[in-house]
Every structure is written in C-alpha cells, then in structure tokens.
Design a protein around this motif. Sequence first.
Motif, PDB file in Angstrom:
ATOM      1  N   PHE A 140       0.807  -1.221   0.000  1.00  0.00           N
ATOM      2  CA  PHE A 140       0.000   0.000   0.000  1.00  0.00           C
ATOM      3  C   PHE A 140       0.844   1.277   0.000  1.00  0.00           C
ATOM      4  N   VAL A 141       2.129   1.131   0.335  1.00  0.00           N
ATOM      5  CA  VAL A 141       2.997   2.304   0.484  1.00  0.00           C
ATOM      6  C   VAL A 141       4.033   2.329  -0.637  1.00  0.00           C
ATOM      7  N   THR A 142       3.983   3.372  -1.438  1.00  0.00           N
ATOM      8  CA  THR A 142       4.994   3.572  -2.470  1.00  0.00           C
ATOM      9  C   THR A 142       6.060   4.518  -1.919  1.00  0.00           C
ATOM     10  N   GLU A 159      11.636   7.539   1.795  1.00  0.00           N
ATOM     11  CA  GLU A 159      10.543   8.319   2.363  1.00  0.00           C
ATOM     12  C   GLU A 159       9.280   8.010   1.569  1.00  0.00           C
ATOM     13  N   VAL A 160       8.156   8.301   2.162  1.00  0.00           N
ATOM     14  CA  VAL A 160       6.883   7.933   1.545  1.00  0.00           C
ATOM     15  C   VAL A 160       6.622   8.823   0.324  1.00  0.00           C
ATOM     16  N   ALA A 196       8.423   4.622  10.543  1.00  0.00           N
ATOM     17  CA  ALA A 196       7.028   4.231  10.780  1.00  0.00           C
ATOM     18  C   ALA A 196       6.170   5.454  11.088  1.00  0.00           C
ATOM     19  N   GLU A 197       6.742   6.439  11.797  1.00  0.00           N
ATOM     20  CA  GLU A 197       5.982   7.650  12.134  1.00  0.00           C
ATOM     21  C   GLU A 197       5.538   8.396  10.880  1.00  0.00           C
ATOM     22  N   GLU A 198       6.421   8.413   9.874  1.00  0.00           N
ATOM     23  CA  GLU A 198       6.066   9.096   8.632  1.00  0.00           C
ATOM     24  C   GLU A 198       5.035   8.304   7.840  1.00  0.00           C
ATOM     25  N   VAL A 199       5.133   6.979   7.889  1.00  0.00           N
ATOM     26  CA  VAL A 199       4.122   6.144   7.234  1.00  0.00           C
ATOM     27  C   VAL A 199       2.752   6.408   7.855  1.00  0.00           C
ATOM     28  N   ALA A 200       2.702   6.451   9.183  1.00  0.00           N
ATOM     29  CA  ALA A 200       1.430   6.674   9.891  1.00  0.00           C
ATOM     30  C   ALA A 200       0.861   8.048   9.552  1.00  0.00           C
ATOM     31  N   THR A 201       1.712   9.070   9.558  1.00  0.00           N
ATOM     32  CA  THR A 201       1.247  10.434   9.305  1.00  0.00           C
ATOM     33  C   THR A 201       0.766  10.603   7.871  1.00  0.00           C
TER      34      THR A 201
END
Length: 450
Positions: A140-142, A159-160, A196-201
């Motif tokens: 789900f994350v590119t 980075e996301v 992980a914090e950046e993925v969540a945000t």
Amino acid sequence: MQTPNIETAQATTHQYVQWFRNTAPYINAHRGKTFVLMFGGEAVRHANFQHIIHDIALLHSLGIKLILVHGARPQINDNLQEKALISPIHINRRVTTRESLGCVMNAVGSIRLQIEALLSMGLANSPMYGARIDVVSGNFVTAKPYGIRDGVDFQLTGEVRSIDTDAIQRHLENHNIVLLGPTGYSTTGEVFNLLAEEVATKTATSLKADKLIFLGSQQGLFDEHGHLLREITPHQLDQHIEKYRDSNFEIALHLENAKRASLNGVNRVHLLSYAYDGALIEELFTRDGTGTMITDAHYEEVRTANIHDVGGLITLLRPLEEEGILVYRSRERLENEIDKFAVIERDGTVLACAALYPIPQAENEISSAEIACVAVHPEYRKSNRGGQIMHFLEEKARSLGIEQLFVLTTRTAHWFLENGFSHASVDDLPEARQALYNYQRNSLVFKKTI
C-alpha cells in the motif's frame, strides 16, 4: 443485613454500569470513523502489548476502522548485531545498506506475523473469544529514495511517495484491519526502509483519518510543573519538540509528525503510553482521557446554546436547583429561552452555562441586563470555564448596546466579586427587575459596568 462483601460488589457493579452508560456517546461518535494507530518496536516487546491487542480488537468490534502502523527499530538493531553488521545513523535516520536490508525485512516480517497471530486468538475465557478479525497487509505504500543528505548516501532508506488510499479504503469497508510496517516499495521493485511515524502520518493525512494515535514511551506531554497537558494546539508543540530532540528522539519524532498531521487535516492526534494498561480505552471513551490530545479545532469553544442542548442544561442545572442555589426552570421554559443561554460543550456534555436576559428599560435608565443560571460541571469548577462563559456574555451584551450587568446570587458572591462585579442593592436594579425580585430568596445583588 447485607455483608460488606456483597455491598462492595454491588458498589463495584454500579460503578461499572455507570461507566458503561457514559461510554455510549463515544461509541456512537466513533462508529464508522477511521483511526490510524502507530506503535514502535518497543511497544511490541512490552508486557502490555497483548492488552493493547485486546483493546484494538474491542475497537474493531465497535465499528471503528483501524489502520495499524508498527515500527521495528530495536528488532532491526538486534538483527544487525547478530550478523555483526553496521548500519550508521545520520541526522537521526538509519542509513540502510544493501547488506543490512535483510535485517530490516526480517524484523518487519517477524513483527507482522506476531501481530497477525495475536489478532487471530480466539481462546475461550480470553478477551479475543468470538472475535473474527481479518488483518490485511500489502504493498500500500509507495516509496522513493531518501537520497544524499549532507553528503551522506542513505542508500535503501526511503521516504513515503504515496499511499494507495483506494485499496486501503476497500479493505476497511470490508471490515478488515489494515496493517502497515516501516517499509515501502518503489515502482522499480525495490524495498525501502522508512520511518514508521512518517508512514502513519502520511496514511492519516491521505485518508483524512479522524484520529492519529501515537503509542510512545510516556503518557503524553507535561508542563514545567510536571502536570499532564491534556490538550495542546499544533503551534504550541515547537518548544516541546526542541526539548525532546536531543533527549528522546522517539518523542520528538512523534511530536513533529503530530504537528504535521494536525496542520494537514487530521482533527485530533493523541499521544499515549504503550505501557499504560487501558490507555486506548480510557482516552477514547472518557471525557478527559489519559494522554495528550493535539488539535487545531476549537474543542471547547463557548457558543450560543441551541435546542439540542436542553437535555444537557437540565442535567447540569437540576442538582443546583434542588439545592436551592438556582431558581427552577422547567424544560418548556428552557426551550423557550434557549437563545439566551451560552454553553461550553464537550463530546455531548454541557460543562458550563450561563444566560443573558436584557432588562426592559424605563425612561432615563441605563441599558441593563441580568446574567443568570451560571453553572459549571462539578468536575470542572477549578477550571476557568465559568470565567470564559462570563466573558462571552459580556461581549454579547456590549454588542447589544448594554452598559450595565446585574447578577443575583445566594451562594457565590465571592466568585462574582473576583470577576469584576461589585456590591449593589435591590434599589439599584432597574424598575422592571425590582418588580420581580423574590424577597423570600433574599438574593444578594451585584453589578458591573461594561
């Protein structure tokens, strides 16, 4: 005669029933909403993590759409140490070499399987009994390379770039929990190590989630006196970010991303402790919660009351009326006079109220009004909510051209003196109000020029 044990059991049951009833507004408010919940690898290792999983299952059973985002820093560090590999840290971000990527993938995969296993438990006599939870993970994350910063090539640290919100929404609509880790995938098929914090945000802002919740190592933010800050705006976070940047990078990272999320459409961000048993339940289903909430919204603004507030006003006023502190007002009267009232309301509970009644003006009299029904919820009387609502009504009075305010009270004289009123007499009241004065109550009169 009842034995003490039976009385104690009945009291405990009564408290539970009252608590359960009080959760109803929150259950209704949260149903169908989307929450992103982020926790690090430290939380996964903690003894309380199994309780967190049980609470996640409970939230899911109440109709909340959940995206879980986990970290893996300590697990990655252990894998690197076991293989005697060095993955340097620069500007608080890991440089992920090709040799160390396997350690990252092993840690992330292991945690994902652990969480899926815990969410699949269905043992009798356990909180998970009867729960049917489908957990979905995927690409789900590119991601894109973090690149070269300060002359350092971060290699497979990324980075996301984007979140596949459509796919995530489909799974949420199918009542699945979506599980994301600190990895992403490039269009060329590479795997990148992410924060992980950046993925969540990024997930929370892309989905326009209702809440983003960080489970960290401490209960929330504290002021200089050690008191928990229950609510703070994103613009007030900067001083706390600087405070923790060198001493606790995890918290600083949570705060930086909390600010980013709050300023980009996530109405409420929560900071909770993963070590506090029941933190999720207490934060989401009680009025004051247990951690710190970051919001850019006017969470408790003073406003003019409307017809939907009548029930809350009755609940707040009746105990004071029964004590004789306030004059009794029927539901019909409250409904008819509802536009006279101002309230402070939180999550459906009226915490404070007061009413402004313009007084008919005789010839040569100063334009006056009476402030009445000043009441604050018992649990909040040490706050400044009474002062807030008085200020609101004073501003309203000024806008109406009123020059003088009166209050009549039997019990709270000192509070009005502290808020700028001065002693007056019945004779000082306008004629129209003197005619209605109740000499049996013998209320003290105070006035204030505005």
